[in-house]
Design an enzyme around this catalytic site. Structure first.
Site, PDB file in Angstrom:
ATOM      1  N   ASP A 295      -0.810  -6.343  -0.691  1.00  0.00           N
ATOM      2  CA  ASP A 295      -1.037  -5.681   0.589  1.00  0.00           C
ATOM      3  C   ASP A 295      -2.507  -5.261   0.671  1.00  0.00           C
ATOM      4  OD1 ASP A 295       0.088  -4.867   2.947  1.00  0.00           O
ATOM      5  OD2 ASP A 295       1.061  -3.073   2.122  1.00  0.00           O
TER       6      ASP A 295
ATOM      7  N   ASP B 177       0.851  -1.198   0.000  1.00  0.00           N
ATOM      8  CA  ASP B 177       0.000   0.000   0.000  1.00  0.00           C
ATOM      9  C   ASP B 177       0.884   1.244   0.000  1.00  0.00           C
ATOM     10  OD1 ASP B 177       0.942  -0.126   2.576  1.00  0.00           O
ATOM     11  OD2 ASP B 177      -1.015   0.108   3.536  1.00  0.00           O
ATOM     12  N   SER B 178       2.194   1.035   0.123  1.00  0.00           N
ATOM     13  CA  SER B 178       3.149   2.136  -0.044  1.00  0.00           C
ATOM     14  C   SER B 178       3.102   2.680  -1.473  1.00  0.00           C
ATOM     15  CB  SER B 178       4.571   1.673   0.294  1.00  0.00           C
ATOM     16  OG  SER B 178       4.882   0.474  -0.401  1.00  0.00           O
TER      17      SER B 178
ATOM     18  N   GLU C 115      -1.780  -5.629   8.113  1.00  0.00           N
ATOM     19  CA  GLU C 115      -1.145  -5.057   9.298  1.00  0.00           C
ATOM     20  C   GLU C 115      -1.944  -5.424  10.552  1.00  0.00           C
ATOM     21  OE1 GLU C 115      -0.408  -0.859   8.831  1.00  0.00           O
ATOM     22  OE2 GLU C 115       0.615  -1.152   6.915  1.00  0.00           O
TER      23      GLU C 115
ATOM     24  N   LYS D 137      -0.960  -9.603   2.490  1.00  0.00           N
ATOM     25  CA  LYS D 137      -0.344  -9.116   3.731  1.00  0.00           C
ATOM     26  C   LYS D 137      -1.330  -8.187   4.417  1.00  0.00           C
ATOM     27  CE  LYS D 137       3.009  -5.769   3.959  1.00  0.00           C
ATOM     28  NZ  LYS D 137       2.351  -4.796   4.848  1.00  0.00           N
TER      29      LYS D 137
ATOM     30  N   GLU E 117       8.322  -4.314  11.421  1.00  0.00           N
ATOM     31  CA  GLU E 117       8.809  -3.004  10.994  1.00  0.00           C
ATOM     32  C   GLU E 117       9.223  -2.172  12.209  1.00  0.00           C
ATOM     33  OE1 GLU E 117       6.359  -1.040   8.084  1.00  0.00           O
ATOM     34  OE2 GLU E 117       7.494   0.834   8.244  1.00  0.00           O
TER      35      GLU E 117
HETATM   36  O1  KIV Z   1       3.509  -1.222   1.895  1.00  0.00           O
HETATM   37  C1  KIV Z   1       4.709  -1.502   2.092  1.00  0.00           C
HETATM   38  O2  KIV Z   1       5.600  -1.170   1.293  1.00  0.00           O
HETATM   39  C2  KIV Z   1       5.046  -2.237   3.300  1.00  0.00           C
HETATM   40  C3  KIV Z   1       6.499  -2.429   3.590  1.00  0.00           C
HETATM   41  C4  KIV Z   1       6.999  -1.216   4.274  1.00  0.00           C
HETATM   42  C5  KIV Z   1       6.735  -3.645   4.388  1.00  0.00           C
HETATM   43  O3  KIV Z   1       4.182  -2.640   4.020  1.00  0.00           O
END
Ligand code: KIV
Length: 288
Positions: free
Chosen positions: A108, A69-70, A140, A138, A206
């Site tokens: 994500d 999600d980055s 959080e 993934k 993280e």
């Molecule tokens: O979204 C992302 O890039 C992440 C990494 C920082 C692990 O969750």
């Protein structure tokens, strides 16, 4: 002895392959990562959000590609990871899944798309698996996300958990801060145990102190991937624009910059502008 094709040979430790006729590349799967942990082989993960980076990182032997999600703050121009939506992330995930032959593609789940209930999380994850071709997702969160993780795994979706500093909760956590220092270490350890118990096959940690991340890595059976968590985790992940210098400005302490892509692109773009202005491009060789 024929030269080994490292892309094919790692991480399975298979026999020598004929470089002239390489065997088809095997997809990295959850059991390969578990075997790597057992053998003490480090696992590599990078973010990727498009076709060319996915192809390049796959060719380099990166084991896992995270469509993070980055993308929100590295592709779409938002200030944080919070605004990106499922509909925005799915096409990026599809581009990466279409382009990586070997790496496991991790989708994500964006903010607000799984926290409401296990059912919401399952339906969102199914979209990433069906519409984008992701191999796992993934999410959080630690102990509080255990029911969501269990629901997904029971429904056939492998899960990577993400604990320690979780950017989607930055407003609750009070900004970018190391998690798990001193007394807070027990909370991070409890989260790690909870996500393993819930069925996650891997956990991203993280901004966790290196010794705490090391202890967790030794205790857990599942794979640990660190970002700002020292070198004792089973693997490492970085956001590629940070690692390869497309992003400029102040970097987090945990980032190592391997290239200055901003400088390379800027130089090339300036040369192009100058060429066009001087009418030295296109030349005769570029003209029909
Ligand atoms: O979204 C992302 O890039 C992440 C990494 C920082 C692990 O969750």
């Amino acid at each position: 002895m024929p030269e080994q094709n490292p892309e094919v040979a790692a991480p399975y430790g298979g026999g020598a392959k004929d470089a002239a006729a390489p065997a088809p590349v095997k997809r990295v799967r959850t059991h390969h990562l578990a075997q790597m942990k057992q053998r003490g082989e480090k696992i590599t993960m990078l973010t990727a959000y498009d076709m060319y980076t996915a192809q390049t990182f796959d060719e380099a032997g990166v084991d896992m590609l995270l469509v993070g999600d980055s993308a929100s703050n590295n592709v779409l121009g938002n200030e944080t990871s919070l605004p990106i939506t499922v509909d925005e992330l799915i096409p990026l995930t599809r581009a990466v899944a279409n382009s990586a032959n070997r790496a496991m593609v991790v989708a994500d789940l964006p903010f607000g798309s799984y926290q409401a209930s296990p059912e919401q999380g399952y339906l969102t994850a199914v979209r990433f698996m069906k519409e984008a071709g992701a191999h796992c997702v993934k999410m959080e969160g630690g102990a509080e996300m255990a029911p969501v993780i269990t629901k997904l795994v029971q429904g056939g979706i492998p899960v990577v958990a993400h604990i320690g500093f979780t950017p989607q909760s930055e407003h609750v956590l009070g900004g970018y801060r190391v998690q798990g220092r001193d007394d807070a270490a027990e909370r991070v350890k409890a989260d790690a145990r909870a996500v393993q118990e819930a069925g996650a096959f891997a956990v991203v940690m993280e901004m966790v102190p290196g010794d705490v991340a090391g202890e967790i890595t030794r205790e857990l059976d599942i794979v640990t991937i660190g970002i700002g968590a020292g070198n004792q985790t089973d693997g490492q992940v970085l956001v590629w624009q940070d690692a390869f210098g497309l992003r400029t400005g102040k970097m987090a302490r945990f980032v190592k910059q391997y290239a200055d892509l901003h400088g390379v692109l800027l130089g090339a773009a300036k040369e192009y502008v100058a060429d066009v202005r001087a009418t030295t491009f296109p030349g005769a060789e570029h003209t029909f």
